[in-house]
Scaffold this active site. Structure first.
Site, PDB file in Angstrom:
ATOM      1  CG  ASN A 120      23.887   3.691  -6.216  1.00  0.00           C
ATOM      2  OD1 ASN A 120      22.630   3.866  -5.995  1.00  0.00           O
ATOM      3  ND2 ASN A 120      24.371   4.229  -7.449  1.00  0.00           N
ATOM      4  CD  GLU A 145      15.718   7.645 -14.119  1.00  0.00           C
ATOM      5  OE1 GLU A 145      16.999   7.271 -14.631  1.00  0.00           O
ATOM      6  OE2 GLU A 145      15.071   8.336 -14.557  1.00  0.00           O
ATOM      7  CB  CYS A 148      23.218   3.575 -12.359  1.00  0.00           C
ATOM      8  SG  CYS A 148      22.694   5.710 -12.203  1.00  0.00           S
TER       9      CYS A 148
HETATM   10  P1  NAP Z   1      17.664  -2.741  -5.530  1.00  0.00           P
HETATM   11  O1  NAP Z   1      18.244  -4.058  -4.883  1.00  0.00           O
HETATM   12  O2  NAP Z   1      17.050  -3.122  -6.922  1.00  0.00           O
HETATM   13  O3  NAP Z   1      17.190  -2.015  -4.362  1.00  0.00           O
HETATM   14  C1  NAP Z   1      16.562  -0.637  -4.700  1.00  0.00           C
HETATM   15  C2  NAP Z   1      15.408  -0.296  -3.789  1.00  0.00           C
HETATM   16  O4  NAP Z   1      14.386  -1.335  -4.170  1.00  0.00           O
HETATM   17  C3  NAP Z   1      15.746  -0.823  -2.197  1.00  0.00           C
HETATM   18  O5  NAP Z   1      14.860   0.245  -1.582  1.00  0.00           O
HETATM   19  C4  NAP Z   1      14.974  -2.022  -2.172  1.00  0.00           C
HETATM   20  O6  NAP Z   1      14.528  -2.432  -0.751  1.00  0.00           O
HETATM   21  C5  NAP Z   1      13.624  -1.927  -2.993  1.00  0.00           C
HETATM   22  N1  NAP Z   1      13.197  -3.087  -3.345  1.00  0.00           N
HETATM   23  C6  NAP Z   1      13.917  -4.422  -3.857  1.00  0.00           C
HETATM   24  N2  NAP Z   1      13.096  -5.452  -4.126  1.00  0.00           N
HETATM   25  C7  NAP Z   1      11.753  -4.783  -4.285  1.00  0.00           C
HETATM   26  C8  NAP Z   1      10.663  -5.195  -4.335  1.00  0.00           C
HETATM   27  N3  NAP Z   1      10.235  -6.381  -4.873  1.00  0.00           N
HETATM   28  N4  NAP Z   1       9.474  -4.282  -4.188  1.00  0.00           N
HETATM   29  C9  NAP Z   1       9.485  -3.039  -3.705  1.00  0.00           C
HETATM   30  N5  NAP Z   1      10.921  -2.401  -3.329  1.00  0.00           N
HETATM   31  C10 NAP Z   1      11.967  -3.296  -3.652  1.00  0.00           C
HETATM   32  O7  NAP Z   1      19.118  -1.892  -6.091  1.00  0.00           O
HETATM   33  P2  NAP Z   1      20.315  -1.466  -4.948  1.00  0.00           P
HETATM   34  O8  NAP Z   1      21.148  -2.656  -4.836  1.00  0.00           O
HETATM   35  O9  NAP Z   1      19.915  -0.703  -3.827  1.00  0.00           O
HETATM   36  O10 NAP Z   1      21.029  -0.426  -6.057  1.00  0.00           O
HETATM   37  C11 NAP Z   1      21.678  -0.905  -7.190  1.00  0.00           C
HETATM   38  C12 NAP Z   1      21.034  -0.899  -8.442  1.00  0.00           C
HETATM   39  O11 NAP Z   1      20.285   0.406  -8.653  1.00  0.00           O
HETATM   40  C13 NAP Z   1      21.886  -0.993  -9.864  1.00  0.00           C
HETATM   41  O12 NAP Z   1      21.447  -2.038 -10.611  1.00  0.00           O
HETATM   42  C14 NAP Z   1      22.191   0.397 -10.058  1.00  0.00           C
HETATM   43  O13 NAP Z   1      22.624   0.347 -11.378  1.00  0.00           O
HETATM   44  C15 NAP Z   1      20.738   0.988 -10.075  1.00  0.00           C
HETATM   45  N6  NAP Z   1      20.890   2.480 -10.172  1.00  0.00           N
HETATM   46  C16 NAP Z   1      20.227   3.069 -11.093  1.00  0.00           C
HETATM   47  C17 NAP Z   1      20.204   4.563 -11.111  1.00  0.00           C
HETATM   48  C18 NAP Z   1      19.642   5.446 -12.162  1.00  0.00           C
HETATM   49  O14 NAP Z   1      19.332   6.649 -11.892  1.00  0.00           O
HETATM   50  N7  NAP Z   1      19.551   4.938 -13.508  1.00  0.00           N
HETATM   51  C19 NAP Z   1      20.839   5.126 -10.195  1.00  0.00           C
HETATM   52  C20 NAP Z   1      21.378   4.557  -9.007  1.00  0.00           C
HETATM   53  C21 NAP Z   1      21.396   3.183  -8.940  1.00  0.00           C
HETATM   54  P3  NAP Z   1      15.698  -3.072   0.140  1.00  0.00           P
HETATM   55  O15 NAP Z   1      16.703  -2.019   0.334  1.00  0.00           O
HETATM   56  O16 NAP Z   1      14.805  -3.000   1.386  1.00  0.00           O
HETATM   57  O17 NAP Z   1      15.792  -4.302  -0.374  1.00  0.00           O
END
Ligand code: NAP
Length: 479
Positions: A156, A252, A286
Site C-alpha cells: 500500500n 508493523e 493501516c
Molecule cells: P501481507 O499480505 O501480509 O503481505 C505483506 C508482505 O509479506 C508481502 O511482501 C508478502 O509477500 C509477505 N508475506 C506474506 N506471507 C508471508 C510469509 N508467510 N512469510 C514471509 N513473507 C510473507 O500484507 P499486504 O496485503 O501487502 O498489506 C496489507 C496489510 O499491511 C494490512 O493489514 C495493513 O494494515 C498492513 N500495513 C501496516 C502498516 C503499519 O505500518 N502498521 C503499514 C502498511 C500496511 P507477497 O506479496 O509475495 O505475498
C-alpha cells in the site's frame, strides 16, 4: 545506471539480475501487464544472505559522514526524479497520482531524516561507582549495527514503507535484504536505483522479488539474519514472528482505527478530515479511519456532512489530476470488501452510501448500525468503508473504541482539554491525534501499535534504535 523496468531485474548483492521464472506485475485499474519480475528461489535468497554478510562488514565500517552522503544523494535522486517515482507508485499500486506524489516526497523526507539521524547514534558514559566495588572502573555504552536485516514490505505504500526500513538500516551501518510485495515490487527497485546511483557499496542492499510464502521463510529463519522488520497483515506477521526464532522482530501490522467526535467539535473540519482519512489510498491504509464514534447530540449533523463529502469523492483513473480515489489493489480484494459489507448488511447494518463494485473499484462506502459481531464490525476492512456509531458519553466512546484486538492510531475531535487528556490516558493505541483523524503521520515520529497492531516502533530515529544493539565498555584502572 538507469534501471529499465521492462527488463525486470532484481538487485542481488549489487548486481541487477534476471531469472527465467517470473511473476507478473499488473496495473490494478486496467489489469494491463506492466512488466514481469524475477521469481527468486530459496537459493537466490540464500545467496542474498551470503552477499549481505559481506555487505554488513562494509556497512559497519563505513564512516558516518559517508553514510550521510549516500542517504542525502539518494534523497536528492528521488527528489529530482520525483514525477517518475510518483507515476510508478500510481501505475503499479492503487494510489492516485496526487497521493503518489505525496508518497514520493515523504520518501525524500524519510531518507533525509535517516541522513540526519546517522550522526545522532550515540551512547552515554556509565557511572560504575554507583555500585560498591565499581569505584575503579570507568566506561560507557555505544550502539553497534545488528548486522543483516530482512525487510518484508506491503503493497500500500510501495516506496516510502521500503524507505522506512532501508534508510534507518543504512544510517545505522547494517546490510539489508528487502522482499517487497509481489504486486508492487517496482517502486522498491526504483528506491534501490537511487542508492546505486548514490554510490552505495555493492552487497549492502538487495531487493529480492518472489512470493512471500515461498521465499519469505528462507529469509525469516536464516540464523545470520539478525532482525526481521515486517510491515503487513496480522496473519503473515504471526507466522513470521513464530518462525523467526531468536532474533529481533519488528511488526508493523494492521488496524481498524477509531475516531471520536465530541459535541463541541468543529463538525465541518472533523467530517472533512475523517473522510480524507477514511478513503486515502482507497482505504488501504493501516491508519485509515474505519470506526467513527459520534456524540448523540451532533450525530445526525455529522452524518449528513460525512455522507455529503463522501458522495463528492471522485473515483476514477489514477493518473487523472481530478481523481480522489483509485481502485483496490486487485479485483479479488474489491470482491472481499464487497462480501464483507454485504454480510454486515445482512446482519442488520444500514448502508448510507456506496456499496457498489465495478471490477477492482469499490465506491466510498458509509454504514451505520454495524453489528459488533460482524467481520466488518470487528476486523480490519482495508478498503474504502467507514462505520458510524452514535454514543451517549465519552466513556462509552472510549470503551467501544478500545473494544478491538487492534491498537495502532486513533483520532479525536474536541475543544475540551480534560476530555482530550482522559482519552489520551485511556485509549490503548500507539498514537492519538487530537483534532485530526487517525490518518496523521510524519516520518520522524514513533510509529507502531499495541495488541495485534504490532511490536516495536518505526519512524527513523526509533527504527534505528531497533536496528542497533548497545555494547557496554568498562575500563578497570589501577588507581
Ligand atoms: P501481507 O499480505 O501480509 O503481505 C505483506 C508482505 O509479506 C508481502 O511482501 C508478502 O509477500 C509477505 N508475506 C506474506 N506471507 C508471508 C510469509 N508467510 N512469510 C514471509 N513473507 C510473507 O500484507 P499486504 O496485503 O501487502 O498489506 C496489507 C496489510 O499491511 C494490512 O493489514 C495493513 O494494515 C498492513 N500495513 C501496516 C502498516 C503499519 O505500518 N502498521 C503499514 C502498511 C500496511 P507477497 O506479496 O509475495 O505475498
Amino acid at each position: 545506471m538507469q534501471l529499465d523496468v521492462k527488463r525486470s531485474k532484481m538487485l542481488l548483492g549489487g548486481r541487477w539480475v534476471v531469472r527465467e521464472e517470473t511473476l507478473e506485475v499488473r496495473n490494478p485499474e486496467t489489469n494491463e501487464l506492466i512488466t514481469t519480475v524475477p521469481a527468486a528461489s530459496s537459493e537466490d535468497m540464500l545467496w542474498a544472505v551470503e552477499q549481505a554478510k559481506i555487505g554488513a562488514k562494509t556497512a559497519a565500517n563505513m564512516p558516518v559522514h559517508e553514510r550521510m552522503r549516500i542517504l542525502r544523494e539518494a534523497a536528492n535522486y528521488v527528489e529530482e526524479h520525483s514525477e517518475r517515482y510518483a507515476t510508478m507508485i500510481a501505475t503499479e499500486g492503487s494510489k492516485t497520482i496526487r497521493e503518489a506524489r505525496k508518497e514520493a516526497s515523504r520518501c525524500v523526507e524519510t531518507l533525509r531524516l535517516s541522513a540526519e539521524e546517522a550522526r545522532r547514534i550515540t551512547g552515554e558514559t556509565i557511572p560504575f561507582d554507583q555500585s560498591p566495588g565499581g569505584e575503579s572502573r570507568v566506561g560507557y555504552y555505544e550502539r553497534f549495527p545488528i548486522g543483516i536485516i530482512g525487510a518484508i514490505t506491503p503493497f500500500n505504500d510501495p516506496l516510502n514503507l521500503v524507505a522506512h526500513k532501508v534508510g534507518p538500516a543504512i544510517a545505522s551501518g547494517n546490510a539489508i535484504i528487502v522482499k517487497p510485495a509481489t504486486v508492487t515490487p517496482l517502486s522498491a527497485f526504483l528506491l534501490a536505483e537511487a542508492f546505486v546511483e548514490a554510490g552505495l557499496p555493492d552487497h549492502v542492499l538487495s531487493v529480492v522479488t518472489g512470493r512471500g510464502r515461498e521465499i519469505g521463510d528462507t529469509l525469516v529463519t536464516h540464523p545470520d539474519v539478525r532482525m526481521i522488520s515486517f510491515t503487513g497483515g496480522v496473519e503473515a506477521g504471526l507466522q513470521i514472528a513464530s518462525n523467526a526464532g531468536l532474533k529481533k522482530v519488528s511488526m508493523e501490522l494492521g488496524s481498524n482505527s477509531p475516531v471520536i467526535v465530541l459535541d463541541d467539535a468543529d463538525l465541518e473540519e472533523a467530517s472533512a478530515s475523517t473522510v480524507s482519512g477514511a478513503f486515502w489510498a482507497a482505504g488501504q491504509n493501516c491508519i485509515g479511519v474505519q470506526r467513527v464514534y459520534v456524540m448523540d447530540e451532533v450525530y445526525e449533523s455529522f452524518k449528513e456532512k460525512f455522507v455529503a463529502k463522501t458522495l463528492a469523492y471522485q473515483t476514477g483513473s489514477k493518473l487523472s489530476e481530478q481523481t480522489d480515489m483509485g481502485p483496490l489493489i486487485t479485483e479479488d480484494e474489491a470482491e472481499r470488501v464487497e462480501r464483507t459489507v454485504n454480510e454486515a448488511v445482512k446482519m442488520g447494518a444500514t448502508l448510507l452510501c456506496g456499496g457498489i463494485r465495478k471490477g477492482a473499484f469499490y465506491d466510498p462506502t458509509v454504514l451505520e448500525d454495524v453489528p459488533d459481531e460482524s467481520l466488518l464490525g470487528s476486523e480490519e476492512i482495508f478498503g474504502p468503508v467507514v462505520l458510524l456509531y452514535r454514543v451517549d458519553s465519552l466513556d462509552e466512546a472510549v470503551r467501544r473504541a478500545n473494544n478491538t484486538d487492534y491498537g495502532l492510531q486513533a483520532g479525536m475531535f474536541t475543544q475540551n482539554i480534560d476530555a482530550a487528556f482522559q482519552t489520551i490516558r485511556e485509549l490503548n493505541v500507539g498514537g492519538i491525534m487530537i483534532n485530526d483523524s487517525s490518518d496523521y503521520r510524519i516520518d520522524a515520529m514513533p510509529f507502531g501499535g499495541v495488541k495485534r497492531s504490532g511490536l516495536g516502533r518505526e519512524g527513523v530515529k526509533f527504527a534505528i534504535a531497533e536496528m542497533t544493539e548497545p555494547k557496554v565498555v568498562s575500563f578497570q584502572l589501577k588507581r
